[in-house]
Write a protein that holds these residues in place. Structure first.
Motif, PDB file in Angstrom:
ATOM      1  N   GLY A  70     110.677  58.688  -1.348  1.00 34.12           N
ATOM      2  CA  GLY A  70     110.740  58.994  -2.768  1.00 34.12           C
ATOM      3  C   GLY A  70     109.406  59.459  -3.316  1.00 34.12           C
ATOM      4  O   GLY A  70     109.336  60.404  -4.110  1.00 34.12           O
ATOM      5  N   TRP A  71     108.319  58.799  -2.873  1.00 25.35           N
ATOM      6  CA  TRP A  71     106.993  59.224  -3.343  1.00 25.35           C
ATOM      7  C   TRP A  71     106.636  60.599  -2.790  1.00 25.35           C
ATOM      8  O   TRP A  71     105.914  61.366  -3.435  1.00 25.35           O
ATOM      9  CB  TRP A  71     105.941  58.182  -2.942  1.00 25.35           C
ATOM     10  CG  TRP A  71     106.010  56.939  -3.769  1.00 25.35           C
ATOM     11  CD1 TRP A  71     106.362  55.692  -3.342  1.00 25.35           C
ATOM     12  CD2 TRP A  71     105.739  56.835  -5.166  1.00 25.35           C
ATOM     13  NE1 TRP A  71     106.327  54.803  -4.389  1.00 25.35           N
ATOM     14  CE2 TRP A  71     105.936  55.485  -5.516  1.00 25.35           C
ATOM     15  CE3 TRP A  71     105.352  57.746  -6.144  1.00 25.35           C
ATOM     16  CZ2 TRP A  71     105.773  55.030  -6.825  1.00 25.35           C
ATOM     17  CZ3 TRP A  71     105.186  57.291  -7.448  1.00 25.35           C
ATOM     18  CH2 TRP A  71     105.389  55.945  -7.772  1.00 25.35           C
ATOM     19  N   TRP A  72     107.143  60.920  -1.602  1.00 31.05           N
ATOM     20  CA  TRP A  72     106.945  62.260  -1.049  1.00 31.05           C
ATOM     21  C   TRP A  72     107.582  63.299  -1.967  1.00 31.05           C
ATOM     22  O   TRP A  72     107.005  64.344  -2.247  1.00 31.05           O
ATOM     23  CB  TRP A  72     107.538  62.319   0.347  1.00 31.05           C
ATOM     24  CG  TRP A  72     107.557  63.688   0.965  1.00 31.05           C
ATOM     25  CD1 TRP A  72     108.628  64.529   1.049  1.00 31.05           C
ATOM     26  CD2 TRP A  72     106.457  64.383   1.551  1.00 31.05           C
ATOM     27  NE1 TRP A  72     108.270  65.705   1.662  1.00 31.05           N
ATOM     28  CE2 TRP A  72     106.946  65.645   1.978  1.00 31.05           C
ATOM     29  CE3 TRP A  72     105.120  64.071   1.766  1.00 31.05           C
ATOM     30  CZ2 TRP A  72     106.129  66.584   2.606  1.00 31.05           C
ATOM     31  CZ3 TRP A  72     104.316  65.012   2.405  1.00 31.05           C
ATOM     32  CH2 TRP A  72     104.807  66.238   2.806  1.00 31.05           C
ATOM     33  N   GLN A  73     108.786  63.010  -2.458  1.00 29.48           N
ATOM     34  CA  GLN A  73     109.458  63.915  -3.383  1.00 29.48           C
ATOM     35  C   GLN A  73     108.679  64.045  -4.693  1.00 29.48           C
ATOM     36  O   GLN A  73     108.556  65.136  -5.244  1.00 29.48           O
ATOM     37  CB  GLN A  73     110.876  63.423  -3.654  1.00 29.48           C
ATOM     38  CG  GLN A  73     111.793  63.503  -2.449  1.00 29.48           C
ATOM     39  CD  GLN A  73     113.217  63.118  -2.772  1.00 29.48           C
ATOM     40  OE1 GLN A  73     113.491  62.568  -3.830  1.00 29.48           O
ATOM     41  NE2 GLN A  73     114.127  63.390  -1.850  1.00 29.48           N
ATOM     42  N   VAL A  74     108.157  62.926  -5.176  1.00 26.04           N
ATOM     43  CA  VAL A  74     107.362  62.968  -6.405  1.00 26.04           C
ATOM     44  C   VAL A  74     106.122  63.839  -6.216  1.00 26.04           C
ATOM     45  O   VAL A  74     105.751  64.631  -7.085  1.00 26.04           O
ATOM     46  CB  VAL A  74     106.960  61.540  -6.830  1.00 26.04           C
ATOM     47  CG1 VAL A  74     105.951  61.579  -7.983  1.00 26.04           C
ATOM     48  CG2 VAL A  74     108.189  60.750  -7.254  1.00 26.04           C
ATOM     49  N   GLY A  75     105.462  63.697  -5.066  1.00 20.19           N
ATOM     50  CA  GLY A  75     104.281  64.509  -4.794  1.00 20.19           C
ATOM     51  C   GLY A  75     104.585  65.987  -4.754  1.00 20.19           C
ATOM     52  O   GLY A  75     103.819  66.814  -5.272  1.00 20.19           O
ATOM     53  N   ILE A  76     105.715  66.352  -4.146  1.00 24.59           N
ATOM     54  CA  ILE A  76     106.101  67.759  -4.096  1.00 24.59           C
ATOM     55  C   ILE A  76     106.405  68.272  -5.496  1.00 24.59           C
ATOM     56  O   ILE A  76     106.055  69.404  -5.852  1.00 24.59           O
ATOM     57  CB  ILE A  76     107.305  67.950  -3.151  1.00 24.59           C
ATOM     58  CG1 ILE A  76     106.895  67.607  -1.720  1.00 24.59           C
ATOM     59  CG2 ILE A  76     107.847  69.364  -3.229  1.00 24.59           C
ATOM     60  CD1 ILE A  76     108.016  67.685  -0.717  1.00 24.59           C
ATOM     61  N   CYS A  77     107.092  67.459  -6.312  1.00 22.72           N
ATOM     62  CA  CYS A  77     107.349  67.845  -7.704  1.00 22.72           C
ATOM     63  C   CYS A  77     106.042  68.110  -8.445  1.00 22.72           C
ATOM     64  O   CYS A  77     105.945  69.057  -9.237  1.00 22.72           O
ATOM     65  CB  CYS A  77     108.130  66.741  -8.411  1.00 22.72           C
ATOM     66  SG  CYS A  77     109.885  66.732  -8.052  1.00 22.72           S
ATOM     67  N   PHE A  78     105.041  67.283  -8.201  1.00 21.13           N
ATOM     68  CA  PHE A  78     103.746  67.470  -8.859  1.00 21.13           C
ATOM     69  C   PHE A  78     103.121  68.806  -8.449  1.00 21.13           C
ATOM     70  O   PHE A  78     102.623  69.556  -9.297  1.00 21.13           O
ATOM     71  CB  PHE A  78     102.813  66.318  -8.497  1.00 21.13           C
ATOM     72  CG  PHE A  78     101.409  66.501  -9.010  1.00 21.13           C
ATOM     73  CD1 PHE A  78     101.101  66.252 -10.335  1.00 21.13           C
ATOM     74  CD2 PHE A  78     100.401  66.925  -8.158  1.00 21.13           C
ATOM     75  CE1 PHE A  78      99.811  66.428 -10.810  1.00 21.13           C
ATOM     76  CE2 PHE A  78      99.107  67.109  -8.619  1.00 21.13           C
ATOM     77  CZ  PHE A  78      98.809  66.860  -9.954  1.00 21.13           C
ATOM     78  N   CYS A  79     103.152  69.104  -7.148  1.00 16.87           N
ATOM     79  CA  CYS A  79     102.579  70.374  -6.673  1.00 16.87           C
ATOM     80  C   CYS A  79     103.310  71.563  -7.282  1.00 16.87           C
ATOM     81  O   CYS A  79     102.684  72.545  -7.703  1.00 16.87           O
ATOM     82  CB  CYS A  79     102.650  70.437  -5.147  1.00 16.87           C
ATOM     83  SG  CYS A  79     101.618  69.213  -4.297  1.00 16.87           S
TER      84      CYS A  79
END
Length: 247
Positions: A97-106
């Motif tokens: 889930g945090w991986w998805q959040v990081g991609i959303c941020f990028c």
């Protein structure tokens, strides 16, 4: 980063969309991006036209849409953000889930810059500020780059529209799911559809439109498509929607 307590009750009522229609519009807004409208046609042409569209559709039907439905199901079942939903699904899966959040941020960072460019381009269009040499104007006078690529150079002309974009983004997030994201989607997604429809109609009446359609949709097996371009484009289209609606 501290792990989420997946067993703790939520302290505040979660925001929600007012109706299914609003949710669908918000999902469309997160899934449809510049890649679908602007980049897809020339990438398809460079990779063989219809020879690219075929693996794109296969990837969309076998990977993109199934993964999209999977994330919808997880968000609906566990009623949480992406990290919280994965944490509730299985112990140790919160990192996904945090991986998805990081991609959303990028994605948000570079999309904000692109929107800032578009705002300036719109202003330039009123006076045709680019003159007879658009390439030199945009890369030189505006973006101040000599070669395409990533640099750390400060571009004053982008600063003000970029600040406005981030201010609008923060305002939408502060307003919440329905009053922010939902209300914005109800207004701007129909505007996008109308603008895109007008663009398509206009392009169909330009000189050479028939030749362009033939080049885009006729398979050119001599120009082999990239083995990853079609699946990757399909995955990106659905992934943005998944990351935005995983809660």
């Amino acid at each position: 980063m501290a792990a989420i307590d997946s067993t703790a009750p939520e302290s505040a009522e979660r925001g929600a969309f007012a109706s299914r229609k609003v949710f669908i519009l918000a999902a469309i807004g997160s899934a449809v991006g510049l890649g679908n409208i602007w980049r897809f046609p020339y990438v398809a042409y460079e990779n063989g036209g219809g020879a690219f569209v075929i693996p794109y559709l296969v990837a969309l039907l076998t990977a993109g849409i199934p993964f999209l439905f999977l994330d919808y199901a997880l968000g609906h079942r566990f009623r949480g953000s992406a990290p919280l939903s994965f944490a509730r699904l299985r112990k140790g899966a919160e990192g996904l889930g945090w991986w998805q959040v990081g991609i959303c941020f990028c994605i948000a960072v570079y999309y904000a810059a692109i929107i800032a460019w578009a705002i300036r381009y719109t202003i330039f269009s009123f006076s045709h500020a680019w003159g007879d040499d658009p390439a030199a104007f945009f890369t030189g006078d505006f973006l101040q780059v000599s070669d395409p690529g990533v640099t750390a150079d400060f571009v004053p002309g982008v600063l003000i529209p970029l600040v406005l974009v981030w201010a609008a983004l923060i305002a939408v997030l502060v307003l919440g799911v329905q009053k922010g994201i939902g209300a914005t989607s109800v207004i701007f997604i129909p505007v996008l559809i109308l603008a895109f429809g007008a663009l398509v109609v206009r392009s169909l009446f330009l000189p050479g439109a028939a030749e362009g359609l033939n080049a885009l949709f006729t398979p050119n097996w001599g120009r082999s498509p990239s083995r990853r371009s079609g699946p990757r484009r399909s995955a990106r289209s659905s992934s943005r929607c998944r990351w935005a609606s995983g809660s």
